[in-house]
Motif scaffolding. Structure first.
Motif, mmCIF file in Angstrom:
data_model
loop_
_atom_site.group_PDB
_atom_site.id
_atom_site.type_symbol
_atom_site.label_atom_id
_atom_site.label_comp_id
_atom_site.label_asym_id
_atom_site.label_seq_id
_atom_site.Cartn_x
_atom_site.Cartn_y
_atom_site.Cartn_z
ATOM 1 N N ARG A 292 0.880 -1.180 0.000
ATOM 2 C CA ARG A 292 0.000 0.000 0.000
ATOM 3 C C ARG A 292 0.914 1.225 0.000
ATOM 4 O O ARG A 292 1.643 1.470 0.961
ATOM 5 N N HIS A 293 0.885 1.979 -1.106
ATOM 6 C CA HIS A 293 1.754 3.161 -1.206
ATOM 7 C C HIS A 293 1.093 4.356 -0.526
ATOM 8 O O HIS A 293 -0.126 4.362 -0.314
ATOM 9 N N PRO A 294 1.915 5.370 -0.158
ATOM 10 C CA PRO A 294 1.343 6.526 0.553
ATOM 11 C C PRO A 294 0.188 7.184 -0.196
ATOM 12 O O PRO A 294 -0.712 7.748 0.414
ATOM 13 N N ARG A 298 -2.549 0.302 -4.452
ATOM 14 C CA ARG A 298 -2.211 -1.065 -4.020
ATOM 15 C C ARG A 298 -1.438 -1.740 -5.132
ATOM 16 O O ARG A 298 -1.882 -1.767 -6.280
ATOM 17 N N GLU A 299 -0.266 -2.294 -4.789
ATOM 18 C CA GLU A 299 0.555 -2.940 -5.816
ATOM 19 C C GLU A 299 0.863 -4.373 -5.380
ATOM 20 O O GLU A 299 1.464 -4.582 -4.320
ATOM 21 N N LEU A 316 10.659 -6.422 5.311
ATOM 22 C CA LEU A 316 10.167 -6.086 3.972
ATOM 23 C C LEU A 316 9.682 -4.632 3.942
ATOM 24 O O LEU A 316 10.015 -3.864 3.030
ATOM 25 N N GLU A 317 8.936 -4.244 4.983
ATOM 26 C CA GLU A 317 8.429 -2.864 5.031
ATOM 27 C C GLU A 317 9.581 -1.871 5.132
ATOM 28 O O GLU A 317 9.550 -0.799 4.527
ATOM 29 N N VAL A 324 3.480 0.314 2.912
ATOM 30 C CA VAL A 324 3.236 -0.679 3.954
ATOM 31 C C VAL A 324 2.750 -1.961 3.291
ATOM 32 O O VAL A 324 2.238 -1.948 2.167
ATOM 33 N N VAL A 325 2.948 -3.073 4.011
ATOM 34 C CA VAL A 325 2.663 -4.387 3.445
ATOM 35 C C VAL A 325 1.313 -4.883 3.950
ATOM 36 O O VAL A 325 1.046 -4.856 5.143
ATOM 37 N N GLU A 326 0.486 -5.312 3.009
ATOM 38 C CA GLU A 326 -0.822 -5.870 3.366
ATOM 39 C C GLU A 326 -0.928 -7.288 2.804
ATOM 40 O O GLU A 326 -0.199 -7.643 1.872
#
Lengths: 593, 593
Positions: A292-294, A298-299, A316-317, A324-326
């Motif tokens: 999740r980019h600022p 979502r990538e 990773l984060e 952030v990682v989801e």
């Protein structure tokens, strides 16, 4: 103590999780006002001021100039650097009566940058080191351990401004040394560990961790002296292997092997090797996540790691901050039918995926990053992108590639330290300070430039340096405490000496008062227990709980011309003859101790 | 000054409204971060700390014990006392990540009360005086005048806890004296005025006003020494008059007389009197307002005042706090058809209104309060509750009554002081401090009781005492400044002496530096202007702007063995011979000054 605003408590506060919290509340130093928010009572405030003084002196000694910024700040500067969004739920936000957005500042990089921009314009004005000791706010998800993780807390934050990188290096080194002096004066053991910069940004950072089992940070260290935050450990990369003579990759049926464990068992049974058994480390696991980019985008991302290691989300984060990682959810799988769950291989990822009709990478292709250990020439068993099938002898650099490498695999005890100083072991610590070579991120975002020697506009380079002042106090309390109560070092104790009038006679009280006055006249801070109707036993218990480094017991033995000097830390008792030399004897104990 | 984080500005800041604001910004003491929110630069912070020190010393001298409360506080305690609602838009409110309500505290009565309740339980623990020097927040509608009315500011708030009224009186008196000493040490003239308690509640309060034309408070004073906030002035009540022999009331047609002015003109024409002309003061004006109570309830209210005075909303609100006053609108008139707009008389109000069918006051009857001047036996012309009609010779206490009296009419210059000390005149002041004999409001709301000598639970009685620390700094700046810049008193100046190296030779700089070191060694704080390429003229201008109380100019005359000591306030210049006695001469000027 007859008039001091103090009540010691017999029972531990219900919410106390750690020793420092329990004792600071019981001894009447602090009091909880709300979760993670504390009130300083008179004794606690004295310690806080003493810790602040130590920090100030060391900042001033390296040319720091003290200022004081507001806690309540407008949104705009934090918007300009992206931190308004990046901090997520971690900060307190509010609106004023005109519906303008404000925050309670977690740190002040933006404001210092804007202030320097306002006032300075030439390289001649630099270097500058400005700092403040100020109340800060973070809306912690789980405030805990009293002052160790609060939502309103006192912090020293300093900022350096230099015209070039060499200047930043000097400023950074000077702060680093000042920090070591601060913690030495507080009697607080610290380990300096390499760290990642997180939301702060910047090129390099180090944390000052106090090793303690109640610490929230795990770090690793080697026998040779390497120490790093787990997020900052870089993988020791094995050498590339020659591609010549390696067998060709071959796809095999491996029914019912969606996990590494089941795959290894199957390999061992269906494809036994002469030289050694199959291991999880022979397989390549491709883990899918969503970044999740600022900006909210979502990538999907695939991360390939050796099958014997998990992906460490924090690492990773840290590698991909500020994203952030989801989790990669069911709907994400539905959007990517090329992914055979449990059998995902490089073939459908990143540069290995089939190209689009235009010969370019197809639109929905998932970015693929590899663990640095997956170097050219290494051979892997990995998914063949079909249910129940794996590919064997898939060689990195020959059969597949990636979009880059990433530090994402977990760090394990026994892993080699990156500097060759031996195997890593894990330890727990509490972050006492953090220093960042920020570089030009903030100056660029906010337009802080100065004219250099040649009359050219150059962007200023910055460092940011924080010490958790109230947290350091709690760490000192935690480190010093024993079964009986607090034990303060002389440098920060609310009083260096606790004179206890432990008897019934007027002479006991008169002498205790006289001795206290003499000690105060000699420049000491003294706590006098002159409570008339409290038993010596209760007074001694209280003196142990309160933790002044030296206790003078004036009691029955006064009649023999003796008072007792107790070293609170060691428990050692020294008889002092009453007379002209008593004050001097106490003084030299305090100054020597 | 070569390294000091300072930049003096030639131009006034655009937003500056008053001298102190203009100069503090220009001289690099403070910098605006947002409306009503300021950053303290190094020189400003030094003055702030000095003012705090003076306040602390005087609090400690009367037995005050320093604590420190959080600024971020939960809603519940403020809800319990009603202040969460009473403060309206005046405070900053926010929610944490769990959607719990918090505020940035404007004052801390609730928290101190709860803390004492937590720790103390016996009359033996009292009296207690606890205080803090802390950052406070108010969401001012119109932040203005720099630090004089800010939204984040530093305040000293103290709270006294006593077991009985006599104790509260003593605590209050002790604070009052301490306040006078604080302001005397700051060199700040103050007038102590009787005040109302507003949202704070309590029985009695006094404000410490610094008389200044930039003040926001109007107060009144008499030649005999009476001084009060306008809200606190009590009306001198005339003696009651005998009812015997007064003519009967009679209703007359007074067409087209909805205003006092038109009514007086009509009376003069239609009912001329032999002895004197009709005046506005012969009429009784009934003004309608709506009270908004803290629980949200709207209550219509009629206030009867002599026709020559307006209702002063601030006085009315102070009398009826915590209710606030809102206009009586068209819809309110629609709901009360008994009101004949422009001709409203007592006949339809309060106890004079027709009773309901059950013989009790009818449900919609409007409460009616009278100015204290409307005593029994006074005769009035007032509305007859019908358009175009008034009633004459309506006698108070005979023909009409009210539900009570209220201090609501405006105070005018020339009105008699309530203590008989002469006619009042108006003056402007700035509130520097405010002390409240709170009584038991907070202790009752939050259940703070102690056991008294007889083992009975008694409710504690409290006082609350505030000094605006950052505001006091601004007031000192405002009071001292002249055309050239700031002029600090020795007690709070960032440095007592400003040594200016005003020449080109190395000897000038060397001597200036040596003298500065000597003065520092003698215990003074010294600002040294050692900027190498700045002209003496610019340095002198800066020294005037920055305002240290004494300036030593080291310049051309050093060759003759002379430096100049300038008294910044008077401008007086004294030649000091260079030599062993120079430091002593400066020292004695500073200590004498």
């Amino acid at each position: 103590m007859t008039s001091l605003f103090l009540r010691t408590l017999r029972d531990d506060p219900a919410e106390a999780e750690v020793v420092s919290h329990r004792l600071l509340v019981r001894a009447g130093y602090i009091r909880r006002a709300a979760p993670g928010i504390y009130t300083w009572l008179p004794l606690g405030l004295r310690v806080l001021r003493n810790v602040e003084r130590v920090v100030r002196e060391e900042m001033d000694a390296v040319g720091g100039q003290e200022v004081l910024f507001p806690a309540l700040l407008p949104r705009e500067p934090y918007e300009a650097t992206g931190r308004w969004t990046e901090y997520g739920d971690g900060i307190f936000r509010l609106k004023d009566r005109k519906q303008a957005d404000y925050l309670l500042a977690p740190t002040h990089e933006e404001m210092f940058t804007l202030l320097v921009k306002d006032l300075y314009s030439s390289y001649k004005d630099l270097p500058l080191l400005a700092y403040q000791v100020q109340t800060k706010y973070r809306d912690e998800a789980r405030p805990r351990a009293g002052l160790l993780r609060g939502r309103e807390f006192v912090m020293k934050d300093a900022y350096s401004f230099d015209v070039d990188d060499a200047g930043l290096e000097r400023s950074y080194a000077r702060q680093r040394e000042a920090y070591l002096r601060v913690f030495a004066r507080l009697g607080l053991e610290v380990v300096v560990v390499s760290a990642t910069s997180g939301a702060m940004g910047g090129s390099r950072s180090e944390e000052f961790l106090h090793p303690t089992p109640v610490g929230e940070d795990t770090y690793v260290r080697s026998p040779g002296g390497y120490a790093a935050n787990v997020e900052a450990v870089t993988t020791v990369v094995p050498p590339e292997q020659p591609l010549e003579g390696l067998p060709a990759a071959h796809v095999e049926d491996t029914p019912g092997t969606p996990t590494i464990e089941s795959l290894v068992a199957h390999l061992q049974e269906a494809f036994p090797r002469d030289d050694r058994a199959w291991e999880a480390g022979d397989t390549l696991k491709n883990v899918l996540v969503v970044l999740r980019h600022p900006d909210g985008r979502r990538e999907p991302l695939a991360v390939g790691v050796p099958g014997d290691r998990d992906v460490d989300t924090a690492r990773l984060e840290a590698s991909l901050a500020p994203a952030v990682v989801e989790p990669f959810g069911a709907e994400d799988f539905a959007a990517h039918p090329e992914l055979a769950k449990g059998y995902i291989g490089p073939g459908v990822l990143g540069p290995n995926a089939p190209l689009g009709e235009d010969g370019e990478r197809a639109a929905g292709t998932i970015r693929y990053l590899l663990d640095p250990r997956v170097v050219t020439g290494t051979r892997w068993v990995t998914g063949a992108d079909a249910l129940g099938r794996h590919v064997l002898d898939l060689v990195a650099g020959r059969d597949f590639a990636a979009d880059g490498t990433v530090e994402a695999a977990e760090v394990r005890e026994g892993d080699p330290a990156p500097d060759g100083s031996g195997p890593l072991e894990a330890a727990r610590g509490m972050e006492m300070g953090h220093i960042f070579a920020l570089g030009r991120r903030y100056a660029e975002a906010l337009g802080l430039t100065v004219l250099d020697e040649n009359g050219k506009q150059v962007t200023v380079t910055m460092g940011s340096y924080g010490i958790g002042v109230s947290r350091a106090l709690a760490a000192v309390a935690e480190a010093g405490a024993d079964e009986q109560g607090l034990v303060w070092p002389v440098a920060v104790a609310p009083a260096q000496v606790h004179v206890v009038a432990a008897g019934k006679g007027d002479d006991v009280f008169a002498y205790a008062e006289q001795l206290s006055s003499d000690l105060v006249a000699s420049g000491l801070d003294v706590l006098l227990d002159d409570r008339p109707k409290v038993s010596p036993g209760v007074k001694f218990k209280d003196s142990e709980l309160l933790g002044m480094p030296y206790v003078v017991r004036v009691g029955r033995r006064l009649a023999e011309g003796v008072v007792e000097l107790v070293d609170r830390r060691t428990g050692e008792v020294t008889d002092l003859p009453v007379g002209g030399a008593t004050t001097g004897a106490v003084l030299s104990a305090v100054r020597g101790g």
